[in-house]
Design an enzyme around this catalytic site. Structure first.
Site, PDB file in Angstrom:
ATOM      1  N   CYS B 138       0.830  -1.206   0.000  1.00  0.00           N
ATOM      2  CA  CYS B 138       0.000   0.000   0.000  1.00  0.00           C
ATOM      3  C   CYS B 138       0.863   1.255   0.000  1.00  0.00           C
ATOM      4  O   CYS B 138       1.528   1.563   0.991  1.00  0.00           O
ATOM      5  CB  CYS B 138      -0.910  -0.015   1.225  1.00  0.00           C
ATOM      6  SG  CYS B 138      -1.956   1.452   1.375  1.00  0.00           S
ATOM      7  N   CYS B 141      -0.498   3.980   2.487  1.00  0.00           N
ATOM      8  CA  CYS B 141      -0.212   3.695   3.894  1.00  0.00           C
ATOM      9  C   CYS B 141       1.262   3.913   4.214  1.00  0.00           C
ATOM     10  O   CYS B 141       1.603   4.491   5.232  1.00  0.00           O
ATOM     11  CB  CYS B 141      -0.558   2.245   4.236  1.00  0.00           C
ATOM     12  SG  CYS B 141      -2.176   1.705   3.664  1.00  0.00           S
ATOM     13  N   ASP B 142       2.114   3.381   3.359  1.00  0.00           N
ATOM     14  CA  ASP B 142       3.518   3.226   3.734  1.00  0.00           C
ATOM     15  C   ASP B 142       4.491   4.060   2.913  1.00  0.00           C
ATOM     16  O   ASP B 142       5.699   4.030   3.178  1.00  0.00           O
ATOM     17  CB  ASP B 142       3.920   1.749   3.631  1.00  0.00           C
ATOM     18  CG  ASP B 142       3.026   0.856   4.490  1.00  0.00           C
ATOM     19  OD1 ASP B 142       2.895  -0.333   4.154  1.00  0.00           O
ATOM     20  OD2 ASP B 142       2.451   1.360   5.467  1.00  0.00           O
TER      21      ASP B 142
END
Lengths: 113, 308
Positions: B138, B141-142
């Site tokens: 992701c 997200c990251d």
């Protein structure tokens, strides 16, 4: 801001109080993204299945989330969310990134049984 | 010892939009309905940031909220849920079907399979070991963990290229590892990626192993044409290798699957097994959208309601 059914720890004082007052606790520190939401939801289901464990989440973007981020167990983490398992005030397990219900269940069996 | 519960009129496996739509119709028609999901309700909708094309919502609605509403609606009509459930065994062949969750066995005459699909794992050594510690699925997200760093992206479809565009806001460079000689993504997205000076593409390569050295990820990749192996050292790896149907549970059942593992149904959502239906992304179909999943679930529920 986290918008989930799971209770949210607002600051490091609430985190400390949770750890000090609960034999078993799981804290999921993240945002509202595709890796975090499934974990919050699973922990919400597990609140009923494991009534002896306290499940909370915490907003990764708050200043006090440093209390989780700075844990030695989370030092190498590069994936949200950070999920930390506490027993008697100590970290017994920590995971990075999304976890399935089975993975969480297996960890609970391993360290919080 | 197994505890057998009171039988249900309908068991739905999967609590995404297809399963929840079926539950709403079935429960509202007074069928005793149980929805079983290995996670929580919502399927892929719950993790979709904004849903802008679901009819009835002038402004985009957060996927989490839409999924939550579907669940509450199903509950309102009396649907029961067994969530974060691990299905230990299943029998779909007989007239009475059963599903075993932990030490509880649920029985029914009708099953709707709505298990959807999941991101494909590469099934390469090191992939699970370094998940969240160098390997990610992701960019939203990251991505920020890799600010000004060098990363690999595995995949060449729409997801891989759209996620790469997001990553470019953070990273110093991206090396795309793709198994084919052309990108499968939409031309407009693919062209943006190819034109970006921070991106290079390794065509006809696949990862074979992931390892970590200090803070660096080591990825062994194979040239599919020459079989040559090389090791790439980067700060992180992002994997976007497509989706696979969630049908592993039915491997040892007589359920008819396509070559890619999707469930084959007719227009009534009937599978080859009497009383067993399949709806949503898990079945063979051309388009996979929320509206289509909801339609599938509705059709299957109406077919079952008529038989009761």
């Amino acid at each position: 801001m986290l918008q989930t059914a799971l209770p949210t720890l607002k600051n490091k004082e609430e985190l400390k109080e949770l750890i000090d007052s609960s034999e078993k606790a799981v804290v999921c520190c993240g945002r509202m993204g595709p890796m975090c939401i499934p974990v919050y939801d699973i922990l919400e289901v597990y609140r009923e299945k494991y009534p002896d464990i306290q499940f909370r989440n915490m907003d990764f973007d708050t200043t006090d989330a440093a209390a989780i981020k700075s844990l030695p167990e989370c030092r190498t983490f590069q994936g949200l969310p950070f999920t930390v398992y506490y027993r008697n005030g100590k970290v017994v397990k920590a995971t990075s990134s999304i976890q399935t219900a089975k993975q969480i269940k297996d960890i609970i069996s391993e360290v919080l049984a | 010892m197994t505890k057998t519960t009171h039988p249900f009129d309908l068991i739905i496996l999967g609590a995404g939009p297809a399963g929840l739509a079926a539950a709403i119709y079935a429960a509202r028609a007074s069928l005793a309905t149980l929805v079983i999901d290995e996670s929580s309700p919502g399927g892929q909708v719950k993790t979709t940031h904004q849903v802008a094309n679901y009819p009835g919502f002038i402004e985009a609605i957060p996927g989490y909220e839409l999924a939550g509403n579907m669940r509450k609606q199903a509950e309102r009509f009396g649907t029961k849920f067994e969530l974060a459930a691990e299905i230990a065994a299943i029998d779909l062949a007989g007239r009475e079907k059963w599903v075993k969750v932990d030490d509880v066995t649920y029985t029914t005459k009708y099953v709707i399979i709505a298990t959807g699909s999941s991101p494909r794992l590469l099934d390469v050594p090191g992939e699970q070991e370094y998940k969240g510690q160098g390997i990610s699925y992701c960019a939203t997200c990251d991505g920020e963990f890799y600010k000004d760093k060098e990363v690999l992206v595995v995949g060449g479809g729409n997801s891989a290229m759209e996620e790469s565009l997001l990553l470019l806001q953070f990273v110093k460079s991206i090396t795309v590892i793709h198994q084919f000689d052309t990108l499968q993504a939409e031309k407009i997205t693919a062209d943006k990626i190819k034109a970006n000076p921070k991106v290079d593409i390794l065509w006809s390569h696949e990862p074979r192993k992931f390892d970590k050295k200090d803070d660096k990820m080591l990825t062994v990749v194979e040239n599919l044409k020459t079989k040559e192996l090389i090791t790439l050292e980067r700060d992180g790896v992002f994997i976007f290798a497509g989706m696979v149907p969630n049908t592993s549970l039915f491997k040892n059942t007589p359920l008819q699957l396509s070559e890619q593992g999707y469930i084959i149904t007719n227009e009534k959502m009937e599978t080859n097994l009497e009383g067993v239906y399949a709806v949503g992304d898990v079945r063979v179909k051309k388009y996979r959208q929320i509206t289509i999943a909801v339609s599938d679930g509705t059709i299957a529920a109406l077919e079952i309601i008529q038989k009761n």
